[in-house]
Design a protein around this motif. Sequence first.
Motif, PDB file in Angstrom:
ATOM      1  N   ARG A  20      -0.233  15.742 -17.410  1.00  0.00           N
ATOM      2  CA  ARG A  20      -1.044  14.808 -16.631  1.00  0.00           C
ATOM      3  C   ARG A  20      -1.922  15.540 -15.632  1.00  0.00           C
ATOM      4  O   ARG A  20      -2.941  15.016 -15.200  1.00  0.00           O
ATOM      5  N   ARG A  21      -1.534  16.750 -15.274  1.00  0.00           N
ATOM      6  CA  ARG A  21      -2.359  17.576 -14.375  1.00  0.00           C
ATOM      7  C   ARG A  21      -3.270  18.506 -15.173  1.00  0.00           C
ATOM      8  O   ARG A  21      -3.927  19.375 -14.607  1.00  0.00           O
ATOM      9  N   GLY A  22      -3.265  18.357 -16.503  1.00  0.00           N
ATOM     10  CA  GLY A  22      -4.117  19.188 -17.347  1.00  0.00           C
ATOM     11  C   GLY A  22      -3.504  20.544 -17.646  1.00  0.00           C
ATOM     12  O   GLY A  22      -4.198  21.483 -17.997  1.00  0.00           O
ATOM     13  N   ASP A 109       4.689   9.940  -9.758  1.00  0.00           N
ATOM     14  CA  ASP A 109       4.507   9.021 -10.879  1.00  0.00           C
ATOM     15  C   ASP A 109       3.276   8.127 -10.724  1.00  0.00           C
ATOM     16  O   ASP A 109       2.682   7.703 -11.713  1.00  0.00           O
ATOM     17  N   ASP A 110       2.871   7.839  -9.485  1.00  0.00           N
ATOM     18  CA  ASP A 110       1.735   6.950  -9.282  1.00  0.00           C
ATOM     19  C   ASP A 110       0.393   7.673  -9.244  1.00  0.00           C
ATOM     20  O   ASP A 110      -0.650   7.049  -9.063  1.00  0.00           O
ATOM     21  N   ASN A 119      -9.698  10.907  -8.966  1.00  0.00           N
ATOM     22  CA  ASN A 119      -9.104  10.397  -7.728  1.00  0.00           C
ATOM     23  C   ASN A 119      -9.724   9.052  -7.382  1.00  0.00           C
ATOM     24  O   ASN A 119     -10.895   8.794  -7.673  1.00  0.00           O
ATOM     25  N   GLN A 120      -8.923   8.202  -6.752  1.00  0.00           N
ATOM     26  CA  GLN A 120      -9.385   6.874  -6.368  1.00  0.00           C
ATOM     27  C   GLN A 120      -9.296   6.739  -4.856  1.00  0.00           C
ATOM     28  O   GLN A 120      -8.374   7.262  -4.230  1.00  0.00           O
ATOM     29  N   VAL A 121     -10.248   6.020  -4.280  1.00  0.00           N
ATOM     30  CA  VAL A 121     -10.219   5.757  -2.850  1.00  0.00           C
ATOM     31  C   VAL A 121      -9.138   4.717  -2.596  1.00  0.00           C
ATOM     32  O   VAL A 121      -9.152   3.627  -3.167  1.00  0.00           O
ATOM     33  N   VAL A 122      -8.177   5.059  -1.737  1.00  0.00           N
ATOM     34  CA  VAL A 122      -7.088   4.139  -1.433  1.00  0.00           C
ATOM     35  C   VAL A 122      -7.495   3.206  -0.305  1.00  0.00           C
ATOM     36  O   VAL A 122      -7.270   2.005  -0.360  1.00  0.00           O
ATOM     37  N   ARG A 123      -8.116   3.764   0.733  1.00  0.00           N
ATOM     38  CA  ARG A 123      -8.603   2.929   1.827  1.00  0.00           C
ATOM     39  C   ARG A 123      -9.712   3.685   2.550  1.00  0.00           C
ATOM     40  O   ARG A 123      -9.783   4.907   2.509  1.00  0.00           O
ATOM     41  N   THR A 124     -10.537   2.934   3.257  1.00  0.00           N
ATOM     42  CA  THR A 124     -11.606   3.509   4.053  1.00  0.00           C
ATOM     43  C   THR A 124     -11.436   2.994   5.473  1.00  0.00           C
ATOM     44  O   THR A 124     -11.278   1.785   5.692  1.00  0.00           O
ATOM     45  N   VAL A 125     -11.470   3.897   6.429  1.00  0.00           N
ATOM     46  CA  VAL A 125     -11.332   3.522   7.831  1.00  0.00           C
ATOM     47  C   VAL A 125     -12.715   3.549   8.461  1.00  0.00           C
ATOM     48  O   VAL A 125     -13.426   4.552   8.366  1.00  0.00           O
TER      49      VAL A 125
END
Length: 166
Positions: A20-22, A109-110, A119-125
């Motif tokens: 999964r990490r290539g 695992d997630d 990569n996905q943005v989880v939150r923006t402050v």
Amino acid sequence: MLDITLIRENPDLVAEKLARRGFEINFDEFLSRDRVRRDLIYRTEQLKAEKNKTSAAIPLMKREGQDTTAVMARMKAIGEEIKDGDEQLAAIEKQQQEFLDVLPNLPADDVVAGGKENNQVVRTVGTVPVFDFPSQHHVDLAERLELIDYTRGAKLGGSGFWIYRG
């Protein structure tokens, strides 16, 4: 570094997570070398125990006037076997360590499979700033302002390194 016990007990799971990490890996050779290493440890420890037991018996044999030449010859042979076993063991352990050193840590695992591009943005402050000029990469800015020398740093230290200037 990955735990050798985890690899020993779940090689397929570890290989799947590393994929999964290539990082494609086959643990067959590593595990066969590990079995040889464990057998060598067992055999060497048995020889050391025999040597210790016999070493304790030699003074008693001498006190009783028994001939110890055969026992001493056996002790010398055991010593050579122990030395050879320890040398083989050190070589195998070095190979094992070199193999383990290049393996990355297992992802959670997630974590999404793939590299940085996935990569996905989880939150923006706060709010994302909007500029009236095109944004530039921090390395390009630092080089243009002559704060770092990226090219020379890469030559000296390898990819990803730079040298501060001034």
